[in-house]
Design a protein around this motif. Structure first.
Motif, short mmCIF file in Angstrom:
data_model
loop_
_atom_site.label_atom_id
_atom_site.label_comp_id
_atom_site.label_asym_id
_atom_site.label_seq_id
_atom_site.Cartn_x
_atom_site.Cartn_y
_atom_site.Cartn_z
N ALA A 155 -6.33 7.69 -8.61
CA ALA A 155 -5.41 8.43 -9.47
C ALA A 155 -4.01 7.83 -9.30
O ALA A 155 -3.80 6.93 -8.47
CB ALA A 155 -5.41 9.91 -9.09
N LYS A 156 -3.05 8.33 -10.06
CA LYS A 156 -1.72 7.71 -10.08
C LYS A 156 -1.11 7.56 -8.69
O LYS A 156 -0.68 6.45 -8.30
CB LYS A 156 -0.77 8.52 -10.96
N GLN A 157 -1.06 8.66 -7.92
CA GLN A 157 -0.44 8.60 -6.60
C GLN A 157 -1.15 7.63 -5.68
O GLN A 157 -0.52 6.93 -4.88
CB GLN A 157 -0.42 10.01 -5.97
N GLN A 158 -2.47 7.58 -5.80
CA GLN A 158 -3.24 6.69 -4.93
C GLN A 158 -3.03 5.23 -5.31
O GLN A 158 -2.90 4.37 -4.43
CB GLN A 158 -4.72 7.09 -5.02
N ARG A 159 -2.98 4.95 -6.62
CA ARG A 159 -2.70 3.57 -7.06
C ARG A 159 -1.36 3.11 -6.53
O ARG A 159 -1.21 2.00 -6.00
CB ARG A 159 -2.68 3.50 -8.59
N MET A 160 -0.36 3.96 -6.69
CA MET A 160 0.99 3.57 -6.30
C MET A 160 1.15 3.52 -4.78
O MET A 160 1.91 2.69 -4.25
CB MET A 160 2.02 4.54 -6.90
N ALA A 161 0.41 4.37 -4.06
CA ALA A 161 0.46 4.33 -2.59
C ALA A 161 -0.13 3.02 -2.07
O ALA A 161 0.44 2.37 -1.18
CB ALA A 161 -0.29 5.52 -2.01
N VAL A 162 -1.26 2.62 -2.64
CA VAL A 162 -1.91 1.37 -2.23
C VAL A 162 -1.02 0.18 -2.56
O VAL A 162 -0.86 -0.74 -1.74
CB VAL A 162 -3.28 1.24 -2.94
N LEU A 163 -0.40 0.21 -3.73
CA LEU A 163 0.47 -0.90 -4.13
C LEU A 163 1.73 -0.95 -3.28
O LEU A 163 2.20 -2.04 -2.91
CB LEU A 163 0.83 -0.76 -5.61
N THR A 164 2.27 0.21 -2.94
CA THR A 164 3.45 0.25 -2.07
C THR A 164 3.13 -0.33 -0.70
O THR A 164 3.90 -1.14 -0.15
CB THR A 164 3.96 1.70 -1.91
N LEU A 165 1.99 0.06 -0.14
CA LEU A 165 1.57 -0.47 1.16
C LEU A 165 1.39 -1.98 1.10
O LEU A 165 1.82 -2.71 2.01
CB LEU A 165 0.27 0.20 1.60
N ALA A 166 0.80 -2.46 0.02
CA ALA A 166 0.60 -3.90 -0.14
C ALA A 166 1.94 -4.63 -0.19
O ALA A 166 2.09 -5.72 0.38
CB ALA A 166 -0.19 -4.18 -1.41
N CYS A 167 2.93 -4.03 -0.86
CA CYS A 167 4.25 -4.65 -0.95
C CYS A 167 4.92 -4.73 0.42
O CYS A 167 5.54 -5.75 0.77
CB CYS A 167 5.13 -3.87 -1.92
N VAL A 168 4.79 -3.66 1.19
CA VAL A 168 5.39 -3.66 2.54
C VAL A 168 4.72 -4.72 3.42
O VAL A 168 5.40 -5.49 4.12
CB VAL A 168 5.26 -2.26 3.18
N LEU A 169 3.41 -4.79 3.39
CA LEU A 169 2.69 -5.78 4.19
C LEU A 169 2.98 -7.20 3.71
O LEU A 169 3.00 -8.14 4.51
CB LEU A 169 1.19 -5.50 4.14
N SER A 170 3.22 -7.34 2.41
CA SER A 170 3.48 -8.67 1.84
C SER A 170 4.80 -9.26 2.30
O SER A 170 5.04 -10.46 2.15
CB SER A 170 3.44 -8.61 0.31
N LEU A 171 5.68 -8.42 2.85
CA LEU A 171 6.94 -8.93 3.40
C LEU A 171 6.67 -9.96 4.49
O LEU A 171 7.47 -10.88 4.71
CB LEU A 171 7.76 -7.77 3.98
N PHE A 172 5.53 -9.82 5.17
CA PHE A 172 5.20 -10.71 6.30
C PHE A 172 4.11 -11.71 5.94
O PHE A 172 3.64 -12.45 6.80
CB PHE A 172 4.75 -9.86 7.50
N GLU A 173 3.72 -11.71 4.66
CA GLU A 173 2.60 -12.55 4.24
C GLU A 173 2.88 -14.04 4.40
O GLU A 173 1.98 -14.82 4.70
CB GLU A 173 2.27 -12.24 2.77
N SER A 174 4.14 -14.43 4.21
CA SER A 174 4.48 -15.84 4.29
C SER A 174 4.27 -16.42 5.68
O SER A 174 4.25 -17.65 5.85
CB SER A 174 5.95 -16.06 3.86
#
Length: 212
Positions: A155-174
Motif C-alpha cells: 500500500a502507499k505507506q509501505q511503498r514509500m517506507a521501503v523506498l525511504t529505507l532504500a534511499c537511506v541505505l543507498s547513501l553508503f552504497e558507493s
C-alpha cells in the motif's frame, strides 16, 4: 472525508501530529492546500532522483528520503485537519485521492530512471502504474458497495517506507559498488508487492460483493 474511507494509521494518535494538526487547523491553510503540497514534495523528491544521474553523488538520496517523508506528512495532516480540525469540504475526497495518483508515479518512475541500470526505467514505470492500479481497485470496489481496502503488502505507506529505507541505505552504497542496485531491487520488490496487493484487494472485493 468519510471516516469509513480513511486509511487506518496509528501515527494519528501521536501527540506530536495531533498538536501539529491542531495548530494548522487554526491557520488559513485548508486541507485541500495541504494535499496539493504533497505533490510539491513528490516533485522535489523526483528532481533529486534526477540529480543522481547528473551529479553522480549519493548524497541526493538523503534529500529524496526527506521529501518522501514530507509528502507522507502532508497525506497524514490533510485528513487530520479536515476531520479532527473540522475543516472538511465537499471536494475533500478529490484532493485526498488525486494528488496521490500524481505523487506516486512521480517518485517511482523517477526512481527507475535514477537506477541507470538496464530495465530500471521499465521497473520504475511498472511500479508507478501498479501504484495507481492498487488505488483504482480500492476506489472501484468502494463505488460498487465494498468497504475501503487499504491492505498491502505494498500500500502507499509501505511503498514509500521501503523506498525511504532504500534511499537511506543507498547513501553508503558507493562503498561497495558504483551502480544503484539497492534502488533497482527495491523497485523489483515494490512491483511484486504491488501485484500481490492488487490481487488481494480484487479477491477481497469479489468475495464481499458475492456474499452480500
Amino acid at each position: 472525508m468519510n471516516n469509513n474511507q480513511r486509511r487506518p494509521l496509528k501515527v494519528r494518535s501521536l501527540s506530536i501530529f495531533q498538536t501539529l494538526a491542531r495548530k494548522l487547523s487554526q491557520t488559513a491553510l485548508t486541507p485541500n492546500q495541504i494535499s496539493v503540497f504533497s505533490i510539491v514534495f513528490a516533485a522535489l523528491a523526483a528532481a533529486c532522483l534526477g540529480m543522481l544521474a547528473q551529479a553522480g553523488s549519493n548524497a541526493w538520496f538523503l534529500l529524496v528520503a526527506v521529501f518522501i517523508q514530507l509528502r507522507l506528512l502532508c497525506n497524514l495532516l490533510d485528513g487530520m485537519v479536515a476531520v479532527e480540525g473540522g475543516k472538511s469540504t465537499k471536494s475533500g475526497e478529490l484532493f485526498n485521492d488525486i494528488p496521490d495518483r500524481i505523487a506516486d508515479p512521480l517518485i517511482l518512475v523517477s526512481a527507475g530512471y535514477a537506477t541507470q541500470l538496464p530495465w530500471g526505467m521499465e521497473l520504475g514505470w511498472a511500479a508507478g502504474l501498479l501504484a495507481v492500479l492498487t488505488a483504482y481497485i480500492r476506489s472501484l470496489a468502494v463505488s460498487i458497495g465494498a468497504p475501503a481496502d487499504f491492505r498491502g503488502p505494498m500500500a502507499k505507506q509501505q511503498r514509500m517506507a521501503v523506498l525511504t529505507l532504500a534511499c537511506v541505505l543507498s547513501l553508503f552504497e558507493s562503498l561497495f559498488w558504483a551502480e544503484h542496485w539497492l534502488l533497482f531491487y527495491t523497485l523489483v520488490l515494490i512491483v511484486l508487492g504491488a501485484i500481490w496487493t492488487a490481487v488481494r484487494r480484487t479477491v477481497a472485493a469479489y468475495r464481499y460483493l458475492e456474499a452480500a
